[in-house]
Design an enzyme around this catalytic site. Structure first.
Site, mmCIF file in Angstrom:
data_model
loop_
_atom_site.group_PDB
_atom_site.id
_atom_site.type_symbol
_atom_site.label_atom_id
_atom_site.label_comp_id
_atom_site.label_asym_id
_atom_site.label_seq_id
_atom_site.Cartn_x
_atom_site.Cartn_y
_atom_site.Cartn_z
ATOM 1 N N GLU A 1 0.030 -0.730 5.780
ATOM 2 C CA GLU A 1 1.165 -0.070 6.728
ATOM 3 C C GLU A 1 0.981 1.241 6.906
ATOM 4 O O GLU A 1 1.408 1.948 7.765
ATOM 5 C CB GLU A 1 2.413 -0.698 6.003
ATOM 6 N N ASP B 1 0.970 -1.269 -0.082
ATOM 7 C CA ASP B 1 0.018 -0.072 -0.084
ATOM 8 C C ASP B 1 1.046 1.261 -0.159
ATOM 9 O O ASP B 1 2.117 1.166 0.318
ATOM 10 C CB ASP B 1 -1.041 -0.071 1.222
#
Length: 380
Positions: free
Chosen positions: A135, A71
């Site tokens: 994250e 991400d």
């Protein structure tokens, strides 16, 4: 055939995986690793895509783990970018795109290294890759979800390397062996609104809030220690939402963020914040509320076998002797440390989260070589 980590990085960048969107990145890695003989399990939770991939059986053999995320943060205004944020364009040996630095290149490098390693020199043990799509946000349903699944299913890692960009300026210069903790506190001071010409008819919350902020910011939390810099407290906002110069506001808000070393715990710091808040409220007669959010506790993996292993590989491939550091923000190592010893090593991080985020293509190949050497030396 050897896996090209730069080509894999480009494929991942072209997946628009802005948290919490998967964007095709986890699916791409799932297919690639499955075809290479890894047992892949999607450990999705809370709308977040996660992947656990293991080559080899657990048994009594050693298990080396990698951790990373696909991400990315939002791109910001498109006009701030010279290159397409999801185009993976290469100009003069530099690849541009969101996630090029943080950290699709790191994931590509360790995935490519792991695939080549188990194919060419199958180890007496297991290699595990844990890859999350959460994250850059709170991480509640990311690496934490993978580790929960591992615990429930008897999976393990004996050591883990997180592939975050760790080098400030030069490839190979820094390994992270710990991270500071982070606590954010949100304060609301409530008084009585009134006309600024008649302050005796109002109860201004601002002086109380200013006094509290000064007390907090003036406090020396500690002086650091052998492995950590001094803890810091930053006032990040003070706001009344009051556009009028002749109105005493009825309330104001402030936020502080503390980055702390292992001299403290989040609980001890929150206790101190509450004591200071209560003291100022008592002195001023202003009601002050406080809410807190813990992003992570500080932790340290003491220098030893794991940091030595990584350090030797980095120096052999770069000619640079890396320093051991605990600087920077939080990372998913804060979750992994509860399972096994963990260190972090990756690329130069100068452009992470910036417009025109980029990575030198040569560095991606170099990082794969470093990770491959680490695997070879670990299982030797």
């Amino acid at each position: 055939m050897s896996v090209d980590p730069a080509a894999l990085t480009a494929d991942l960048i072209r997946c628009p995986s802005v948290t919490p969107e998967e964007g095709g990145a986890i699916a791409l890695l799932d297919r690639l690793l499955s075809e290479a003989g890894f047992t892949c399990t999607r450990t999705d939770r809370g709308g977040i895509a996660n992947l656990h991939a293991r080559w080899g059986g657990l048994g009594n053999g050693r298990v080396f783990g990698f951790n990373g995320h696909t991400d990315v943060v939002p791109t910001g205004p498109r006009e701030d970018w010279t290159h397409d944020p999801f185009g993976a364009e290469i100009v003069d040996g530099v690849m541009y795109g969101r996630g090029a630095c943080d950290m699709k290149s790191g994931v590509a490098a360790f995935a490519a290294a792991a695939i080549d390693f188990v194919r060419d020199t199958p180890p007496d043990g297991a290699v595990v890759l844990t890859i999350t799509g959460d994250e850059e946000a709170d991480g509640v349903h990311g690496t934490a979800a993978i580790l929960d699944w591992m615990a429930a299913n008897g999976e393990r890692m004996d050591v883990c390397l997180v592939g975050e960009p760790t080098c400030p300026d030069t490839m190979g210069e820094m390994i992270k062996i710990g991270r500071r903790g982070s606590v954010t506190a949100y304060f609301t001071a409530t008084g009585v609104q009134g006309h600024s010409a008649y302050p005796h008819r109002a109860k201004n919350p601002l002086p109380a809030m200013m006094r509290l902020m000064d007390r907090l910011a003036s406090r020396e939390l500690d002086r650091g220690n052998d492995h950590f810099d001094p803890s810091t407290l930053a006032i990040t906002t003070v706001d009344t939402g009051n556009p009028a110069s002749n109105v005493i506001p009825g309330a104001c808000r402030a936020t502080v963020n503390i980055r702390f070393n292992d001299t403290h715990s989040a609980e001890s710091l929150i206790g101190w914040l509450r004591e200071e808040t209560e003291a100022v409220a008592k002195d001023t007669g202003i009601r002050i509320g406080i809410e807190t959010k813990i992003t992570g506790e500080s932790f340290l993996t003491p220098p030893g076998a794991l940091s030595d292993l990584v350090g030797r590989a980095v120096e052999a491939e770069t000619g640079v002797t890396p320093v051991l550091s605990t600087t920077g923000g939080t990372s998913d190592a804060r979750f992994v440390k509860d399972l096994c010893p963990v260190v972090e090593f990756g690329l130069v991080g100068r452009t992470m989260h910036k417009a025109d985020e980029c990575v030198e293509v040569a560095h991606i190949h170099q990082l794969k070589t470093i990770y491959g050497r680490i695997l070879k030396d670990y299982f030797a």
